[in-house]
Write an enzyme that holds these catalytic residues in place. Structure first.
Site, mmCIF file in Angstrom:
data_model
loop_
_atom_site.group_PDB
_atom_site.id
_atom_site.type_symbol
_atom_site.label_atom_id
_atom_site.label_comp_id
_atom_site.label_asym_id
_atom_site.label_seq_id
_atom_site.Cartn_x
_atom_site.Cartn_y
_atom_site.Cartn_z
ATOM 1 N N SER A 143 -36.999 -12.248 7.194
ATOM 2 C CA SER A 143 -37.487 -12.133 8.508
ATOM 3 C C SER A 143 -38.591 -12.395 9.033
ATOM 4 C CB SER A 143 -36.950 -9.958 9.303
ATOM 5 O OG SER A 143 -37.063 -10.003 10.045
ATOM 6 N N TYR A 156 -38.277 -1.419 6.107
ATOM 7 C CA TYR A 156 -37.856 -3.104 6.468
ATOM 8 C C TYR A 156 -38.869 -3.971 6.430
ATOM 9 C CZ TYR A 156 -34.732 -6.221 9.327
ATOM 10 O OH TYR A 156 -34.078 -7.724 9.465
#
Length: 277
Positions: A143, A156
């Site tokens: 990401s 995350y």
């Protein structure tokens, strides 16, 4: 070119979002077969129905990537149905909202088990299968939060930084071999990852609302556009695939201003990022 009409591609998290779009785009490339998995059986079946009109063999399997035995079973099923695999795309992943003090140890473990360990299990279990091919490719999804770290995303970010480091190390270990390695850094993608995100044990509805607003602000790229970029990256053997104009911008800002990138980006977004503080 690593994608051919003889390719057998394995895609996790194919029941929605980027995984579903990837499956359809790979089918459009004319691959021979697709082995797709997801923990959501109904979503997985919907993807399979979308692939029904294509001239290729599709195998589906309900898989929880956080369970090593599930991925081992999946790999056995792939061999039983296709006899081989040429591409592995570890796409399955989840989101979570909450600052560290709002997260339980169980929250963080849940995140790492899916996003990081799911990638490790898939890579390590399928690697011996891929090494039997003349040319194969592993694609792991990180990401933009695999190289920047805004507040409220500690778990995350930890999982996506880990995926990035794991994948880049593997690329160097397998350099010169028959297995190509790519890491993908999507920016804001129009998926339900935030709406489906787990709320940290002590996170509030206000925190969830801020995360949703942030996604609405950042998410300018569709899953289909993301999938097309990934497929293009596979075909060009690109080891580092950035998705969306925001991903390219973030990549530049964080490399140029490693100490100040957060303040610069927050200012560019009208203070959206600092709302988590």
């Amino acid at each position: 070119m690593s994608l051919t009409k003889k390719s057998i591609a394995v895609v996790t998290g194919a029941g929605s979002g980027i995984g579903r779009a990837l499956s359809i785009n790979l089918a459009n490339e004319g691959v021979a077969g697709l082995a797709i998995s997801d923990i959501n059986e109904s979503g997985l079946n919907e993807t399979a129905e979308m692939l029904a009109s294509y001239d290729l063999e599709v195998f589906t399997s309900v898989v929880d990537v956080s369970k090593r035995e599930d991925i081992q079973r999946f790999s056995d099923e792939v061999i039983e149905n296709f006899g081989r695999a040429t591409h592995l795309i570890n796409n399955a992943g989840v989101g979570m909202v909450g600052r560290l003090e709002q997260l339980s140890f169980e929250d963080i473990k849940w995140m790492m088990d899916i996003n990081f360990w799911g990638t490790v299990y898939g890579t390590k279990i399928f690697l011996p299968i891929l090494q039997k091919e003349k040319l194969a490719h592993i694609v792991n999804l990180s990401s933009v939060f695999g190289f920047i770290a805004p507040p409220g995303q500690s778990a995350y970010c930890a999982s996506k930084f880990a995926v990035r480091g794991f994948t880049e190390c593997l690329r160097h270990e397998l350099d010169g071999s028959n297995v190509l390695i790519s890491v993908v850094h999507p920016g804001g993608i129009q998926t339900n990852i935030v709406k489906n995100a787990r709320q940290g044990e002590k996170a509030t509805e206000g925190d969830m609302k801020i995360a949703d607003e942030m996604l609405d602000t950042l998410a300018k790229t569709t899953p289909d556009q993301a999938a097309k970029t990934i497929v293009k990256g596979i075909k060009s053997k690109n080891p580092r695939i950035l998705i969306g104009p925001d991903a390219h911008q973030i990549s530049i800002v964080h490399r140029m201003f490693p100490k100040r990138y957060f303040k610069i980006m927050d200012r560019m977004m009208g203070g959206m990022l600092s709302k988590y503080k």
